[in-house]
Design a protein around this motif. Structure first.
Motif, PDB file in Angstrom:
ATOM      1  N   ARG A 118       0.800  -1.002  -0.072  1.00 16.20           N
ATOM      2  CA  ARG A 118      -0.248   0.008   0.510  1.00 16.20           C
ATOM      3  C   ARG A 118       0.922   1.731   0.074  1.00 16.20           C
ATOM      4  O   ARG A 118       1.895   1.529   0.848  1.00 16.20           O
ATOM      5  CB  ARG A 118      -0.614   0.106   1.419  1.00 16.20           C
ATOM      6  N   VAL A 119       1.232   2.019  -1.059  1.00 15.45           N
ATOM      7  CA  VAL A 119       1.858   3.646  -1.333  1.00 15.45           C
ATOM      8  C   VAL A 119       1.123   4.533  -1.399  1.00 15.45           C
ATOM      9  O   VAL A 119       0.262   4.722  -2.059  1.00 15.45           O
ATOM     10  CB  VAL A 119       2.626   3.031  -2.796  1.00 15.45           C
ATOM     11  N   ASN A 120       1.410   5.446  -0.870  1.00 18.27           N
ATOM     12  CA  ASN A 120       0.035   6.419  -0.507  1.00 18.27           C
ATOM     13  C   ASN A 120       1.342   7.969  -0.025  1.00 18.27           C
ATOM     14  O   ASN A 120       1.967   7.788   0.933  1.00 18.27           O
ATOM     15  CB  ASN A 120      -1.376   6.360   0.792  1.00 18.27           C
ATOM     16  N   ALA A 121       0.384   8.342  -0.896  1.00 15.44           N
ATOM     17  CA  ALA A 121       1.279  10.267  -0.871  1.00 15.44           C
ATOM     18  C   ALA A 121      -0.100  10.628   0.214  1.00 15.44           C
ATOM     19  O   ALA A 121      -0.943  11.289   0.236  1.00 15.44           O
ATOM     20  CB  ALA A 121       1.104  11.002  -1.327  1.00 15.44           C
ATOM     21  N   VAL A 122       0.630  11.590   0.914  1.00 17.22           N
ATOM     22  CA  VAL A 122       0.003  12.491   2.171  1.00 17.22           C
ATOM     23  C   VAL A 122      -0.143  13.977   2.053  1.00 17.22           C
ATOM     24  O   VAL A 122       1.187  14.188   1.934  1.00 17.22           O
ATOM     25  CB  VAL A 122      -0.579  11.442   3.433  1.00 17.22           C
ATOM     26  N   GLU A 123      -0.527  14.629   2.538  1.00 16.21           N
ATOM     27  CA  GLU A 123      -0.961  16.323   2.503  1.00 16.21           C
ATOM     28  C   GLU A 123      -1.008  16.530   4.176  1.00 16.21           C
ATOM     29  O   GLU A 123      -2.028  16.752   4.700  1.00 16.21           O
ATOM     30  CB  GLU A 123      -1.955  16.662   2.280  1.00 16.21           C
ATOM     31  N   PRO A 124      -0.497  16.661   4.530  1.00 16.06           N
ATOM     32  CA  PRO A 124      -0.620  16.961   6.235  1.00 16.06           C
ATOM     33  C   PRO A 124      -1.091  18.273   6.952  1.00 16.06           C
ATOM     34  O   PRO A 124      -1.555  18.114   7.333  1.00 16.06           O
ATOM     35  CB  PRO A 124       1.063  16.680   6.965  1.00 16.06           C
ATOM     36  N   GLY A 125      -0.847  18.943   5.880  1.00 12.38           N
ATOM     37  CA  GLY A 125      -1.588  20.405   6.029  1.00 12.38           C
ATOM     38  C   GLY A 125      -0.003  21.144   6.666  1.00 12.38           C
ATOM     39  O   GLY A 125       0.878  20.852   6.797  1.00 12.38           O
ATOM     40  N   TYR A 126      -0.629  22.667   7.063  1.00 18.59           N
ATOM     41  CA  TYR A 126       0.361  23.899   7.241  1.00 18.59           C
ATOM     42  C   TYR A 126       0.293  23.442   8.446  1.00 18.59           C
ATOM     43  O   TYR A 126      -0.035  24.418   9.415  1.00 18.59           O
ATOM     44  CB  TYR A 126      -0.456  25.112   6.489  1.00 18.59           C
TER      45      TYR A 126
END
Length: 235
Positions: free
Chosen positions: A182-190
Motif C-alpha cells: 500500500r503506497v500513498n502520499a499524504v498532505e499533513p497541512g500547514y
C-alpha cells in the motif's frame, strides 16, 4: 506486531507520528541523521533509534541491515524533508533559484525518498502487510498551485513544490508497480514545525493524523492515493 521506520523523526511531524503509532501498538524506529537527537527522541518515546541520513547511501544501507537483523520492517514513512528557506526566513523564489539550491532540496525530498525506499523494498516485500507513506504537501498539487482560489497559489517558492510534485509521481508509479504494497502520499497541512520556520497554523498532532491513518492501512486498503485528513487532494 507492526514494525515501522520513520525518517527524519527526531522532531516535528516525524516525532509526533512516532508517538501516535507507538500508542497504537507499533514498534517504531526513529530515523535521524543526528545520533544524539535521534537517540534522545527514541528514549523519550520508547522507540528504537537507527542512524539514518537519507542523502547518504552508506548510511541508508547500514540502517537497512540493522533493521533486517532486528527482524524486518512492515511500514516505511518517508517523512524527512527540507524546504530551503534562507537565513532571514524568506522563501527562495524563481529569480533567486539556482540549480545547486534546487539540487539540495531534491537530494533530501526526492532522491532521499527513493534511496530509502529502494533499500528497504526487500524487507517490505517479506512483510504480510507492507505499507509506504510518502509525506507530500498541498504545494505539490499542480491543480491547487495553479488555481488563484487556492492559498497555495501565492507560495513563491519553486524547489519545494517541485520536489513534492515529483514525490506524488513516484507514489503513483510505485503503487502501480508494487501492487502488494500500500503506497500513498499524504498532505499533513500547514503545520507549525522547524521546516517552515514555525509559521504553520496547525499543531503537530493535527498534522500527523493523516500520516498515522495511512500508516495503518490494511492490505485491502487504498493505494496510489494523495490525501489529507479531509479527503482526496487533487493531483
Amino acid at each position: 506486531m507492526t514494525t515501522t521506520l520513520i525518517t527524519g523523526a527526531n522532531k516535528g511531524l516525524g516525532f509526533e507520528t512516532a508517538r501516535q503509532l507507538i500508542a497504537a501498538g507499533h514498534t517504531v524506529y526513529i530515523g535521524s541523521r543526528d545520533a544524539e537527537r535521534g537517540q534522545r527522541a527514541a528514549d523519550e518515546l520508547g522507540a528504537r533509534f537507527v542512524s539514518l541520513d537519507v542523502t547518504d547511501d552508506a548510511s541508508v544501507q547500514a540502517a537497512a541491515r540493522q533493521i533486517e537483523a532486528d527482524g524486518g520492517l512492515d511500514v516505511l514513512v518517508n517523512n524527512a524533508g527540507i524546504e530551503g528557506r534562507i537565513a532571514d526566513n524568506g522563501i527562495v523564489g524563481a529569480a533567486d533559484l539556482t540549480a545547486d539550491s534546487m539540487r539540495e532540496i531534491f537530494d533530501t525530498n526526492v532522491f532521499g525518498l527513493v534511496r530509502v525506499t529502494h533499500a528497504f523494498l526487500p524487507l517490505l516485500n517479506r512483510s504480510a502487510a507492507p505499507v509506504i507513506v510518502n509525506v507530500s504537501s498541498a504545494l505539490g498539487s499542480l491543480s491547487l498551485i495553479s488555481s488563484p482560489e487556492a492559498p497555495t497559489y501565492f507560495y513563491p517558492g519553486v524547489a519545494y513544490p517541485a520536489s513534492k510534485a515529483v514525490v506524488n509521481m513516484v507514489t503513483i508509479q510505485f503503487a502501480k508497480q508494487f501492487p502488494g504494497i500500500r503506497v500513498n502520499a499524504v498532505e499533513p497541512g500547514y503545520t507549525k514545525t522547524d521546516l517552515n520556520g514555525r509559521t504553520g497554523t496547525q499543531t503537530v498532532e493535527e498534522g500527523a493524523a493523516i500520516i498515522v491513518q495511512r500508516a495503518q492501512v490494511t492490505p485491502d486498503g487504498p493505494t496510489g492515493t494523495y490525501s489529507s485528513l479531509h479527503g482526496p487532494v487533487p493531483w
